[in-house]
Scaffold this active site. Structure first.
Site, PDB file in Angstrom:
ATOM      1  N   GLU A 102       0.824  -1.206   0.000  1.00  0.00           N
ATOM      2  CA  GLU A 102       0.000   0.000   0.000  1.00  0.00           C
ATOM      3  C   GLU A 102       0.860   1.258   0.000  1.00  0.00           C
ATOM      4  O   GLU A 102       1.977   1.268   0.524  1.00  0.00           O
ATOM      5  CB  GLU A 102      -0.944  -0.002   1.217  1.00  0.00           C
TER       6      GLU A 102
ATOM      7  N   CYS B  52       3.295   8.767   0.513  1.00  0.00           N
ATOM      8  CA  CYS B  52       3.788   7.880   1.569  1.00  0.00           C
ATOM      9  C   CYS B  52       3.988   6.513   0.935  1.00  0.00           C
ATOM     10  O   CYS B  52       3.018   5.900   0.462  1.00  0.00           O
ATOM     11  CB  CYS B  52       2.773   7.815   2.713  1.00  0.00           C
TER      12      CYS B  52
ATOM     13  N   CYS C 197       6.102  -6.530   7.328  1.00  0.00           N
ATOM     14  CA  CYS C 197       7.121  -5.970   8.226  1.00  0.00           C
ATOM     15  C   CYS C 197       7.475  -7.022   9.275  1.00  0.00           C
ATOM     16  O   CYS C 197       6.625  -7.814   9.671  1.00  0.00           O
ATOM     17  CB  CYS C 197       6.594  -4.709   8.903  1.00  0.00           C
TER      18      CYS C 197
ATOM     19  N   CYS D 215       5.656  -3.937  15.913  1.00  0.00           N
ATOM     20  CA  CYS D 215       5.251  -2.840  16.806  1.00  0.00           C
ATOM     21  C   CYS D 215       3.778  -3.038  17.145  1.00  0.00           C
ATOM     22  O   CYS D 215       2.958  -3.297  16.268  1.00  0.00           O
ATOM     23  CB  CYS D 215       5.475  -1.486  16.135  1.00  0.00           C
TER      24      CYS D 215
ATOM     25  N   CYS E 194       0.805  -0.881  15.365  1.00  0.00           N
ATOM     26  CA  CYS E 194       0.842  -0.702  13.910  1.00  0.00           C
ATOM     27  C   CYS E 194       0.263  -1.923  13.203  1.00  0.00           C
ATOM     28  O   CYS E 194       0.696  -3.052  13.452  1.00  0.00           O
ATOM     29  CB  CYS E 194       2.286  -0.463  13.475  1.00  0.00           C
TER      30      CYS E 194
ATOM     31  N   GLY F 239       6.665  -1.614   6.187  1.00  0.00           N
ATOM     32  CA  GLY F 239       8.052  -2.079   6.267  1.00  0.00           C
ATOM     33  C   GLY F 239       8.984  -1.110   6.979  1.00  0.00           C
ATOM     34  O   GLY F 239       8.643   0.045   7.237  1.00  0.00           O
TER      35      GLY F 239
ATOM     36  N   SER G  29      11.755   7.224   7.445  1.00  0.00           N
ATOM     37  CA  SER G  29      11.375   7.010   8.839  1.00  0.00           C
ATOM     38  C   SER G  29      11.803   5.615   9.292  1.00  0.00           C
ATOM     39  O   SER G  29      11.544   4.628   8.608  1.00  0.00           O
ATOM     40  CB  SER G  29       9.860   7.153   8.972  1.00  0.00           C
TER      41      SER G  29
ATOM     42  N   LEU H  50       9.704   7.327  17.622  1.00  0.00           N
ATOM     43  CA  LEU H  50      10.144   7.183  19.013  1.00  0.00           C
ATOM     44  C   LEU H  50       9.020   6.644  19.901  1.00  0.00           C
ATOM     45  O   LEU H  50       9.143   5.579  20.503  1.00  0.00           O
ATOM     46  CB  LEU H  50      10.642   8.541  19.517  1.00  0.00           C
TER      47      LEU H  50
ATOM     48  N   CYS I  76      -1.495   6.972   9.577  1.00  0.00           N
ATOM     49  CA  CYS I  76      -0.273   6.420  10.153  1.00  0.00           C
ATOM     50  C   CYS I  76      -0.579   5.180  10.993  1.00  0.00           C
ATOM     51  O   CYS I  76      -1.422   5.206  11.882  1.00  0.00           O
ATOM     52  CB  CYS I  76       0.374   7.501  11.021  1.00  0.00           C
TER      53      CYS I  76
END
Length: 349
Positions: free
Chosen positions: A95, A108, A115, A119, A122, A166, A198, A222, A340
């Site tokens: 995507e 983006c 990935c 996390c 996400c 990713g 990023s 972060l 995001c």
């Protein structure tokens, strides 16, 4: 008759392409023409290459492939954001998003199919990593999203963020090669300053960015400036602690003189307190930086909730009083799962 294995022509550098052309009995300058078609004009088939003879185009078609990514589907948000699912040459899906605002037109893009970092907040982190994207597959996302920006809003892309699916620094060479093709005069000729990569924070690769003297912008996801909290939501922090990241960022800044952006998704009753703001302000002292506080976008896999607006304002104001350049970023494309942390391919074909 044995089937000829076609070679991905965009995997070749210009010197390699010239060599191939000479071996084929062609003039070396023809390779320059083909290279221009591939990277400046983003040609997706050899038939488009009108200044080549029909015979040469047929020869190229016989021996080479252009493994172009294609838009499989697009969703349009109420706020004008467009989310795309791209189909790759091997049928994998990724995507990428066009984010239009009054000041800029941002693409983006993704760097991996899935990935491996898991996390907790996400959606992509709940997918398996299938493979890295090649440089040309990242390049294609930019070309196709730029075309979309022109067709829908009559404005070309102004910015590119490697913040899709990713971890870009786990696909280091292809990410850097894609940026080279996007910024090169014989590519898309975009400015390095308009590109941001990023990372979730891989200390040794941040140092490598410094060694390679990169000119694009670096953002660090972060989300907590406390090791215990960061370990809880980002398992990568266990091997890349905040002190290791601070050391890597100092090294990177010493080599590049580029300030860093910290992305901080603010979660209700987790990292939105004044102590959290104090921890973040302390971390900000390591290198020149700015902070983007990002609204959390809920996903079905996780129980996190976005922080209350008043607490977010108090948090941001504390940082500003410490002299830290701080922005609160409102989410775009939430209604189509394009914001995001929401990218996760749901299609099966």
């Amino acid at each position: 008759m044995e089937q000829i294995q076609k070679k991905d022509i965009r995997a070749l550098s210009l010197p390699e392409l010239r060599e191939v052309f000479v071996q084929m009995g062609e003039k070396a300058f023809r390779a320059n023409q083909v290279y221009e078609w591939l990277w400046q004009k983003a040609a997706y088939n050899f038939e488009e290459m009108s200044n080549l003879s029909k015979e040469l185009r047929e020869k190229l078609n016989l021996n080479f492939s252009i493994n172009a990514a294609k838009i499989n589907s697009s969703q349009f948000s109420a706020d004008r954001t467009i989310k795309n699912t791209f189909k790759l040459h091997d049928t994998h899906l990724i995507e990428g998003v066009l984010i239009p605002t009054s000041e800029r037109m941002t693409a983006c893009v993704s760097s991996q199919v899935g990935c491996s970092l898991t996390c907790k907040f996400c959606a992509t982190g709940y997918m398996d990593r299938k493979r890295n994207l090649n440089a040309d597959e990242i390049f294609d996302q930019v070309v196709l999203i730029n075309k979309q920006a022109l067709e829908n809003y009559n404005i070309p892309l102004s910015n590119i963020v490697y913040m899709g699916m990713g971890e870009p620094l786990l696909n280091y060479s292809n990410v850097l090669k894609s940026i080279d093709r996007i910024t090169a005069e014989d590519g898309l000729n975009m400015s390095y300053k308009r590109i941001t990569v990023s990372t979730a924070g891989i200390a040794k690769m941040i140092k490598k960015l410094g060694d390679d003297g990169v000119k694009f912008n670096l953002a660090l996801s972060l989300h907590a400036a406390n090791d215990d909290k960061r370990n809880e939501i980002m398992p990568i922090n266990e091997q890349n602690t905040l002190s290791a990241l601070a050391e890597a960022l100092k090294y990177y800044f010493a080599k590049t003189k580029n300030p860093v952006t910290y992305e901080y998704i603010i979660f209700k009753d987790f990292n939105d307190g004044i102590e959290d703001a104090m921890d973040l302000a302390k971390f900000c002292k390591h290198v020149p930086c700015k902070v983007n506080i990002i609204e959390y976008n809920p996903i079905s896999f996780a129980d996190f909730v976005n922080a209350d607006e008043d607490k977010t304002e108090i948090f941001a104001n504390y940082l500003k009083k410490q002299g830290i350049n701080t922005n609160i970023r409102r989410s775009r494309g939430k209604d189509i799962d394009a914001a995001c942390g929401q990218l996760a391919v749901k299609e099966t074909q």
